[in-house]
Design a protein around this motif. Structure first.
Motif, PDB file in Angstrom:
ATOM      1  N   SER A  44       0.831  -1.202   0.000  1.00  0.00           N
ATOM      2  CA  SER A  44       0.000   0.000   0.000  1.00  0.00           C
ATOM      3  C   SER A  44       0.869   1.256   0.000  1.00  0.00           C
ATOM      4  N   GLN A  45       1.998   1.211   0.695  1.00  0.00           N
ATOM      5  CA  GLN A  45       2.926   2.342   0.701  1.00  0.00           C
ATOM      6  C   GLN A  45       3.476   2.618  -0.694  1.00  0.00           C
ATOM      7  N   PHE A  46       3.797   1.556  -1.420  1.00  0.00           N
ATOM      8  CA  PHE A  46       4.272   1.748  -2.790  1.00  0.00           C
ATOM      9  C   PHE A  46       3.179   2.358  -3.664  1.00  0.00           C
ATOM     10  N   LEU A  47       1.920   2.006  -3.422  1.00  0.00           N
ATOM     11  CA  LEU A  47       0.817   2.540  -4.220  1.00  0.00           C
ATOM     12  C   LEU A  47       0.538   4.010  -3.919  1.00  0.00           C
ATOM     13  N   SER A  48       0.905   4.475  -2.732  1.00  0.00           N
ATOM     14  CA  SER A  48       0.535   5.816  -2.287  1.00  0.00           C
ATOM     15  C   SER A  48       1.485   6.897  -2.802  1.00  0.00           C
ATOM     16  N   PRO A  49       0.970   7.905  -3.513  1.00  0.00           N
ATOM     17  CA  PRO A  49       1.844   9.002  -3.938  1.00  0.00           C
ATOM     18  C   PRO A  49       2.323   9.865  -2.777  1.00  0.00           C
ATOM     19  N   LEU A  50       1.689   9.741  -1.611  1.00  0.00           N
ATOM     20  CA  LEU A  50       2.136  10.506  -0.445  1.00  0.00           C
ATOM     21  C   LEU A  50       3.346   9.864   0.227  1.00  0.00           C
ATOM     22  N   VAL A  51       3.481   8.567   0.091  1.00  0.00           N
ATOM     23  CA  VAL A  51       4.569   7.836   0.750  1.00  0.00           C
ATOM     24  C   VAL A  51       5.660   7.464  -0.249  1.00  0.00           C
ATOM     25  N   ASN A  52       5.274   7.159  -1.465  1.00  0.00           N
ATOM     26  CA  ASN A  52       6.218   6.733  -2.491  1.00  0.00           C
ATOM     27  C   ASN A  52       6.714   7.956  -3.264  1.00  0.00           C
ATOM     28  N   LYS A  53       7.921   8.386  -2.973  1.00  0.00           N
ATOM     29  CA  LYS A  53       8.535   9.547  -3.627  1.00  0.00           C
ATOM     30  C   LYS A  53       9.667   9.127  -4.566  1.00  0.00           C
ATOM     31  N   ARG A  54       9.688   7.858  -4.944  1.00  0.00           N
ATOM     32  CA  ARG A  54      10.774   7.347  -5.778  1.00  0.00           C
ATOM     33  C   ARG A  54      10.709   7.951  -7.182  1.00  0.00           C
ATOM     34  N   THR A  55      11.872   8.008  -7.818  1.00  0.00           N
ATOM     35  CA  THR A  55      11.957   8.515  -9.188  1.00  0.00           C
ATOM     36  C   THR A  55      12.432   7.429 -10.149  1.00  0.00           C
ATOM     37  N   ASP A  56      12.478   6.175  -9.663  1.00  0.00           N
ATOM     38  CA  ASP A  56      12.910   5.068 -10.520  1.00  0.00           C
ATOM     39  C   ASP A  56      11.691   4.308 -11.031  1.00  0.00           C
ATOM     40  N   GLN A  57      11.852   3.065 -11.418  1.00  0.00           N
ATOM     41  CA  GLN A  57      10.760   2.296 -12.021  1.00  0.00           C
ATOM     42  C   GLN A  57       9.645   1.948 -11.041  1.00  0.00           C
ATOM     43  N   TRP A  58       9.850   2.182  -9.748  1.00  0.00           N
ATOM     44  CA  TRP A  58       8.817   1.893  -8.737  1.00  0.00           C
ATOM     45  C   TRP A  58       8.102   3.156  -8.248  1.00  0.00           C
ATOM     46  N   GLY A  59       8.372   4.301  -8.870  1.00  0.00           N
ATOM     47  CA  GLY A  59       7.764   5.545  -8.400  1.00  0.00           C
ATOM     48  C   GLY A  59       7.243   6.403  -9.528  1.00  0.00           C
ATOM     49  N   GLY A  60       6.431   7.416  -9.168  1.00  0.00           N
ATOM     50  CA  GLY A  60       5.901   8.330 -10.169  1.00  0.00           C
ATOM     51  C   GLY A  60       4.501   7.958 -10.597  1.00  0.00           C
ATOM     52  N   SER A  61       4.355   7.392 -11.785  1.00  0.00           N
ATOM     53  CA  SER A  61       3.042   7.036 -12.319  1.00  0.00           C
ATOM     54  C   SER A  61       2.412   5.901 -11.518  1.00  0.00           C
ATOM     55  N   LEU A  62       1.105   5.750 -11.644  1.00  0.00           N
ATOM     56  CA  LEU A  62       0.432   4.646 -10.957  1.00  0.00           C
ATOM     57  C   LEU A  62       0.967   3.305 -11.442  1.00  0.00           C
TER      58      LEU A  62
END
Length: 414
Positions: free
Chosen positions: A179-197
């Motif tokens: 759920s943390q990875f899904l959340s744009p509030l918690v997931n601030k990554r800029t690699d392949q696991w962050g950004g777009s849904l």
């Protein structure tokens, strides 16, 4: 009364559930020595099995021994002995229903007093205001740690099948790791696991693919997903709709809808969004919308206690009704419904203004009832929330000492 409630549900894996009532996952925090299920859990699930549910979903079982939601958590990894889990499965299936193991990694939602690791997609800590110190400070996971965690889910699922469970539910709700990875509030990554849904959903989808490949085709694979996080700018209903569509081609049998997290505990009936407080089934409005387009059968959990409400949920297009607290108070509630009866009593409401403390007390009340059932006693729903919370904290301190000693002596590695 004509109702689908006691009709069977056929899943894409070929598994058939004998009715539409599920005992949803509730964190028991009742592990015995070695973080294994023991006689207390066996008796608890025997009682629920006799109560008439078509499906029992266990409280979350940890895939990583160094990352537990609480010190009394059960761990099933590659090193755990299988026989205690086999006995748990036998107890849970003794009433003729199915049992699925909920599998989980807490990510950043780990107590600050716990040993082990505190990981997240990013180094964003849990914000509970003055209670924020209850949780550890997370570090952002490396790509290697992400892949190792994906593999852990598959190992746990495969071993659950070997132990006799009928399926697993992958926990991607309530603010835990996926759920943390899904959340744009918690997931601030800029690699392949962050950004777009699509990127934020990548870890969940990889877990599902890996789990599905590790188990047999007849073994059920479900996902628990937030219908919304109930935080401004967070994971919302449109995100949930898109993720369900992403899950559809991957062999998922069922998606359970819930909502909230420790920061916004909607799953406890204290959501940030006031409209969900107006009805007994907290997330029914969102579930109706999602069911209208969902390619997968949905299960709704959150606040359901009456037969009328359960029927309303099914009438909305949802395939399965999930109940937690109601079955901790009245473990034979499905059997009562068959006889035209309802639950006797309810838990005392927790009306404290401190929402974080109120949510903790509410969970303590539920666990107090589960422990009584596990000892062969009847639930006592009128127990004061403060008394339940104090008892819970005593249990947690004892469990923490055992967990520290076990983890220190074991050979498990991060």
């Amino acid at each position: 009364m004509t109702s689908e409630l006691f009709s069977p549900l056929s899943l894409r894996s070929g598994q058939v559930l004998n009715n539409r009532i599920a005992k949803a996952a509730m964190e028991e925090n009742m592990a015995g020595d070695g973080q294994l299920p023991d006689k207390g859990l066996f008796e608890l699930y025997r009682q629920w099995a006799a109560g008439g549910t078509g499906l029992l979903i266990t409280g979350n079982v940890m895939v990583h021994a160094e990352a537990l939601t609480g010190p009394g958590g059960v761990v099933l990894d590659g090193a755990a002995p299988l026989e205690p889990f086999a006995e748990w499965a036998r107890a849970a299936k003794s009433g003729g229903g199915a049992v699925w193991m909920q599998i989980n990694h807490p990510g950043r939602q780990i107590g600050s007093d716990m040993p082990g690791v505190v990981w997240g997609p990013s180094a964003v800590a849990v914000d509970l205001g003055r209670h924020s110190g209850r949780f550890g400070k997370p570090v952002a996971m490396t790509p290697e740690q992400i892949q190792a965690t994906v593999t852990r889910y598959a190992v746990t699922a495969q071993r659950a099948e070997q132990a006799g469970f009928d399926g697993v539910e992958i926990h991607a709700a309530h603010g835990y790791l996926l759920s943390q990875f899904l959340s744009p509030l918690v997931n601030k990554r800029t690699d392949q696991w962050g950004g777009s849904l699509e990127n934020r959903a990548r870890m969940l989808l990889d877990v599902v693919r890996t789990v599905r490949a590790a188990v047999s085709a007849s073994f059920a694979v479900a996902v628990k997903l937030n219908s919304a996080d109930f935080q401004r700018g967070g994971f919302d209903a449109d995100d949930a709709r898109q993720v369900i569509e992403m899950l559809a081609p991957l062999g998922v049998d069922l998606v359970e809808l819930s909502g909230g997290s420790y920061e916004s505990p909607a799953m406890s009936g204290r959501p940030a969004d006031a409209r969900t407080q107006a009805r007994e089934a907290y997330f029914l409005d969102l579930a109706k919308d999602l069911a209208a387009t969902s390619p997968l059968p949905l299960m709704l959990t959150g606040g359901i206690t009456r037969r009328h409400t359960a029927d309303e949920v099914l009438d909305s297009g949802v395939a399965m009704v999930g109940m937690g607290t109601a079955l901790a108070v009245t473990p034979d509630l499905p059997g009562r419904w068959r006889q035209g009866r309802e639950a006797g009593d309810r838990l005392r409401p927790v009306t404290w203004s401190d929402k974080a403390l109120a949510a903790a007390a509410g969970m303590a009340q539920v666990r107090h009832q589960m422990r009584r059932i596990a000892r062969g006693s009847h639930p006592t729903p009128r127990t004061h929330p403060a008394i339940a919370l104090l008892a819970e904290r005593r249990n947690q301190r004892r469990a923490l000492r055992r967990y520290r000693a076990w983890l220190s002596a074991s050979q498990r590695t991060a």
